[in-house]
Design a protein around this motif. Structure first.
Motif, PDB file in Angstrom:
ATOM      1  N   LEU A  72       0.829  -1.201   0.000  1.00 42.43           N
ATOM      2  CA  LEU A  72       0.000   0.000   0.000  1.00 42.43           C
ATOM      3  C   LEU A  72       0.867   1.256   0.000  1.00 42.43           C
ATOM      4  O   LEU A  72       0.604   2.211  -0.733  1.00 42.43           O
ATOM      5  N   ARG A  73       1.930   1.268   0.797  1.00 44.71           N
ATOM      6  CA  ARG A  73       2.819   2.441   0.824  1.00 44.71           C
ATOM      7  C   ARG A  73       3.523   2.625  -0.519  1.00 44.71           C
ATOM      8  O   ARG A  73       3.735   3.757  -0.958  1.00 44.71           O
ATOM      9  N   ILE A  74       3.865   1.534  -1.188  1.00 38.66           N
ATOM     10  CA  ILE A  74       4.470   1.658  -2.519  1.00 38.66           C
ATOM     11  C   ILE A  74       3.455   2.278  -3.480  1.00 38.66           C
ATOM     12  O   ILE A  74       3.783   3.195  -4.247  1.00 38.66           O
ATOM     13  N   ALA A  75       2.217   1.803  -3.433  1.00 43.18           N
ATOM     14  CA  ALA A  75       1.171   2.375  -4.287  1.00 43.18           C
ATOM     15  C   ALA A  75       0.946   3.848  -3.956  1.00 43.18           C
ATOM     16  O   ALA A  75       0.767   4.682  -4.865  1.00 43.18           O
ATOM     17  N   GLN A  76       0.966   4.184  -2.672  1.00 37.71           N
ATOM     18  CA  GLN A  76       0.808   5.589  -2.281  1.00 37.71           C
ATOM     19  C   GLN A  76       1.947   6.435  -2.828  1.00 37.71           C
ATOM     20  O   GLN A  76       1.719   7.517  -3.361  1.00 37.71           O
ATOM     21  N   SER A  77       3.170   5.946  -2.684  1.00 35.36           N
ATOM     22  CA  SER A  77       4.315   6.737  -3.145  1.00 35.36           C
ATOM     23  C   SER A  77       4.231   6.969  -4.649  1.00 35.36           C
ATOM     24  O   SER A  77       4.518   8.071  -5.126  1.00 35.36           O
ATOM     25  N   ARG A  78       3.799   5.973  -5.384  1.00 37.49           N
ATOM     26  CA  ARG A  78       3.659   6.128  -6.836  1.00 37.49           C
ATOM     27  C   ARG A  78       2.572   7.136  -7.174  1.00 37.49           C
ATOM     28  O   ARG A  78       2.770   8.020  -8.012  1.00 37.49           O
ATOM     29  N   ALA A  79       1.428   7.018  -6.536  1.00 36.00           N
ATOM     30  CA  ALA A  79       0.299   7.907  -6.830  1.00 36.00           C
ATOM     31  C   ALA A  79       0.605   9.355  -6.466  1.00 36.00           C
ATOM     32  O   ALA A  79       0.100  10.277  -7.105  1.00 36.00           O
ATOM     33  N   GLU A  80       1.433   9.552  -5.460  1.00 39.71           N
ATOM     34  CA  GLU A  80       1.731  10.897  -4.963  1.00 39.71           C
ATOM     35  C   GLU A  80       3.066  11.443  -5.468  1.00 39.71           C
ATOM     36  O   GLU A  80       3.516  12.493  -5.018  1.00 39.71           O
ATOM     37  N   SER A  81       3.714  10.717  -6.384  1.00 38.47           N
ATOM     38  CA  SER A  81       5.030  11.122  -6.905  1.00 38.47           C
ATOM     39  C   SER A  81       6.011  11.394  -5.771  1.00 38.47           C
ATOM     40  O   SER A  81       6.732  12.385  -5.763  1.00 38.47           O
ATOM     41  N   ALA A  82       5.999  10.494  -4.806  1.00 38.15           N
ATOM     42  CA  ALA A  82       6.908  10.584  -3.664  1.00 38.15           C
ATOM     43  C   ALA A  82       7.872   9.396  -3.723  1.00 38.15           C
ATOM     44  O   ALA A  82       7.575   8.374  -4.341  1.00 38.15           O
ATOM     45  N   HIS A  83       8.996   9.562  -3.081  1.00 35.91           N
ATOM     46  CA  HIS A  83       9.968   8.471  -2.991  1.00 35.91           C
ATOM     47  C   HIS A  83       9.767   7.753  -1.659  1.00 35.91           C
ATOM     48  O   HIS A  83       9.749   8.394  -0.610  1.00 35.91           O
ATOM     49  N   LEU A  84       9.624   6.438  -1.723  1.00 39.70           N
ATOM     50  CA  LEU A  84       9.499   5.645  -0.503  1.00 39.70           C
ATOM     51  C   LEU A  84      10.872   5.485   0.133  1.00 39.70           C
ATOM     52  O   LEU A  84      11.825   5.071  -0.534  1.00 39.70           O
ATOM     53  N   VAL A  85      10.975   5.839   1.398  1.00 34.09           N
ATOM     54  CA  VAL A  85      12.222   5.641   2.142  1.00 34.09           C
ATOM     55  C   VAL A  85      12.036   4.371   2.960  1.00 34.09           C
ATOM     56  O   VAL A  85      11.210   4.312   3.867  1.00 34.09           O
ATOM     57  N   THR A  86      12.795   3.347   2.593  1.00 37.15           N
ATOM     58  CA  THR A  86      12.664   2.042   3.220  1.00 37.15           C
ATOM     59  C   THR A  86      14.021   1.377   3.332  1.00 37.15           C
ATOM     60  O   THR A  86      14.926   1.663   2.544  1.00 37.15           O
ATOM     61  N   GLN A  87      14.132   0.494   4.296  1.00 37.66           N
ATOM     62  CA  GLN A  87      15.313  -0.359   4.420  1.00 37.66           C
ATOM     63  C   GLN A  87      14.912  -1.813   4.190  1.00 37.66           C
ATOM     64  O   GLN A  87      15.691  -2.719   4.439  1.00 37.66           O
ATOM     65  N   ASP A  88      13.687  -2.009   3.698  1.00 38.25           N
ATOM     66  CA  ASP A  88      13.135  -3.331   3.439  1.00 38.25           C
ATOM     67  C   ASP A  88      13.633  -3.826   2.077  1.00 38.25           C
ATOM     68  O   ASP A  88      13.304  -3.249   1.036  1.00 38.25           O
ATOM     69  N   ALA A  89      14.410  -4.892   2.086  1.00 44.40           N
ATOM     70  CA  ALA A  89      15.014  -5.411   0.853  1.00 44.40           C
ATOM     71  C   ALA A  89      13.965  -5.806  -0.180  1.00 44.40           C
ATOM     72  O   ALA A  89      14.196  -5.646  -1.389  1.00 44.40           O
ATOM     73  N   LEU A  90      12.821  -6.314   0.252  1.00 41.30           N
ATOM     74  CA  LEU A  90      11.777  -6.684  -0.704  1.00 41.30           C
ATOM     75  C   LEU A  90      11.155  -5.450  -1.357  1.00 41.30           C
ATOM     76  O   LEU A  90      10.899  -5.447  -2.565  1.00 41.30           O
ATOM     77  N   CYS A  91      10.927  -4.412  -0.592  1.00 44.24           N
ATOM     78  CA  CYS A  91      10.388  -3.168  -1.173  1.00 44.24           C
ATOM     79  C   CYS A  91      11.355  -2.586  -2.203  1.00 44.24           C
ATOM     80  O   CYS A  91      10.941  -2.054  -3.227  1.00 44.24           O
ATOM     81  N   LEU A  92      12.639  -2.716  -1.926  1.00 48.01           N
ATOM     82  CA  LEU A  92      13.648  -2.166  -2.836  1.00 48.01           C
ATOM     83  C   LEU A  92      13.700  -2.914  -4.163  1.00 48.01           C
ATOM     84  O   LEU A  92      14.322  -2.444  -5.118  1.00 48.01           O
ATOM     85  N   GLN A  93      13.037  -4.061  -4.264  1.00 44.59           N
ATOM     86  CA  GLN A  93      12.982  -4.814  -5.524  1.00 44.59           C
ATOM     87  C   GLN A  93      11.912  -4.285  -6.479  1.00 44.59           C
ATOM     88  O   GLN A  93      11.908  -4.628  -7.654  1.00 44.59           O
ATOM     89  N   TYR A  94      11.014  -3.435  -5.986  1.00 46.01           N
ATOM     90  CA  TYR A  94       9.962  -2.887  -6.848  1.00 46.01           C
ATOM     91  C   TYR A  94      10.545  -1.831  -7.772  1.00 46.01           C
ATOM     92  O   TYR A  94      11.387  -1.033  -7.351  1.00 46.01           O
ATOM     93  N   PRO A  95      10.100  -1.825  -9.029  1.00 46.99           N
ATOM     94  CA  PRO A  95      10.563  -0.793  -9.964  1.00 46.99           C
ATOM     95  C   PRO A  95      10.277   0.599  -9.403  1.00 46.99           C
ATOM     96  O   PRO A  95       9.183   0.867  -8.890  1.00 46.99           O
ATOM     97  N   GLY A  96      11.282   1.454  -9.456  1.00 42.32           N
ATOM     98  CA  GLY A  96      11.133   2.825  -9.009  1.00 42.32           C
ATOM     99  C   GLY A  96      11.432   3.065  -7.543  1.00 42.32           C
ATOM    100  O   GLY A  96      11.597   4.210  -7.132  1.00 42.32           O
ATOM    101  N   VAL A  97      11.503   2.018  -6.736  1.00 43.97           N
ATOM    102  CA  VAL A  97      11.839   2.191  -5.319  1.00 43.97           C
ATOM    103  C   VAL A  97      13.361   2.161  -5.202  1.00 43.97           C
ATOM    104  O   VAL A  97      14.005   1.216  -5.664  1.00 43.97           O
TER     105      VAL A  97
END
Length: 131
Positions: free
Chosen positions: A95-120
């Motif tokens: 959900l946070r990845i979808a939010q960051s995309r919709a809001e043109s924001a960069h997700l700040v995460t240290q989660d290795a799985l999140c970092l595998q998503y395009p654009g994160v």
């Protein structure tokens, strides 16, 4: 730069935990950045039923007092989840990845799985991007 912090980064920053990366800390502390937290993160902590290192109410108050901006969940954000590849099983992360995309924001995460998503991008790469 618009930044959306994931729940773990929020908790690490709020508790001044040394495991928060220097790069993430630098991004958060840069007054030129707009720093957002998701209402999904507060809900995630509520659902932990007392097992969070800080109460969701206390965290939210602390974030708002420190000029973090709250990002509510919209139907656009919810619908965006369906277009994400099934890399991560954690609904809140997705959900946070979808939010960051919709809001043109960069997700700040240290989660290795999140970092595998395009654009994160990692905090280190975000600092390079900022220049």
């Amino acid at each position: 730069m618009k930044l959306l912090l994931d729940t773990k980064v929020l908790l690490l920053a709020a508790t001044d935990d040394p495991s928060l990366s220097k790069e993430a800390r630098d991004l958060i502390e840069d007054e030129g950045n707009q720093v957002f937290f998701s209402s999904a993160s507060i809900l995630e902590l509520v659902m932990m039923q007392g097992n969070a290192p800080i109460s969701p109410t206390q965290l939210r108050m602390q974030l708002l007092e420190n000029d973090y901006l709250e990002l509510p969940i919209t139907s656009t954000h919810s619908l965006g989840v369906q277009f994400l590849p099934p890399i991560h099983n954690d609904f809140f992360a997705r959900l946070r990845i979808a939010q960051s995309r919709a809001e043109s924001a960069h997700l700040v995460t240290q989660d290795a799985l999140c970092l595998q998503y395009p654009g994160v991008m990692s905090a280190k790469d975000l600092l390079k991007l900022k220049g």
